[in-house]
Write an enzyme that holds these catalytic residues in place. Structure first.
Site, PDB file in Angstrom:
ATOM      1  N   ARG A  91     -12.195   3.435  -8.863  1.00  0.00           N
ATOM      2  CA  ARG A  91     -12.273   4.180  -7.599  1.00  0.00           C
ATOM      3  C   ARG A  91     -10.927   4.792  -7.234  1.00  0.00           C
ATOM      4  O   ARG A  91     -10.882   5.819  -6.543  1.00  0.00           O
ATOM      5  CB  ARG A  91     -12.765   3.274  -6.475  1.00  0.00           C
TER       6      ARG A  91
ATOM      7  N   HIS B 179      -2.882   1.026  -7.136  1.00  0.00           N
ATOM      8  CA  HIS B 179      -3.807   1.909  -6.424  1.00  0.00           C
ATOM      9  C   HIS B 179      -3.445   3.382  -6.532  1.00  0.00           C
ATOM     10  O   HIS B 179      -4.325   4.232  -6.406  1.00  0.00           O
ATOM     11  CB  HIS B 179      -3.842   1.542  -4.931  1.00  0.00           C
TER      12      HIS B 179
END
Ligand code: RB5
Length: 144
Positions: free
Chosen positions: A135, A101
């Site tokens: 994202r 992430h």
């Protein structure tokens, strides 16, 4: 990944863990840029955070590892620099997520707090986990 250079540094609080992890990296066939400290004399962690940061920013190393007593000082110091994403991790899950992430380019751990076996597993997760992009890149762009 075997030709990738990893920069590593520690203060006196992370020195023993640096020795352990450096040996593992070399056993994996990786190039290790060991930027100190080399003995247990008390030193200042920002000096060693800056050494690894500079090695990454000038291209001598692709990624880095920073170790101090808690990991907190090293992560604070390294994250002052643009282009650095230093992740203080405590277990395999946080190590894996730091890559998936956050595209972390420095792994930070607390040598006085983390068990050696867990630290080794965190190192493996950091080295072997890819960034998921998408994202997550948008969010990193906002930080940058
Ligand atoms: C050194 O005693 C200690 O403060 C340092 O290793 C680190 O834990 C700082 O965050």
């Amino acid at each position: 990944m075997s030709s990738e250079t990893i920069a590593i540094a520690a203060d006196h609080g992370g020195l023993e863990l640096k020795r352990v992890l450096s040996g593992i990296l070399r056993a994996k066939g990786m190039d290790v840029l060991d930027l100190g400290t080399q003995d247990d004399a008390s030193v200042d962690y920002p000096d060693y955070a800056a050494k690894v940061v500079e090695a990454i920013l000038d291209g001598r190393a692709a990624r880095g590892i920073l170790l101090c007593g808690s990991g907190i000082g090293m992560s604070i110091a390294a994250n002052r620099f643009s282009g650095i994403r230093a992740a203080l991790v405590h277990d395999v899950e946080t190590a894996r997520l730091s890559r998936q992430h956050n595209d972390a380019n420095i792994l930070v751990m607390g040598g006085r707090l983390i068990d050696d076996e867990i630290a080794k597993a965190c190192l493996d997760a950091f080295l072997d986990t890819a960034f998921e992009d998408g994202r997550h890149q948008r969010r990193l762009d906002k930080i940058a």
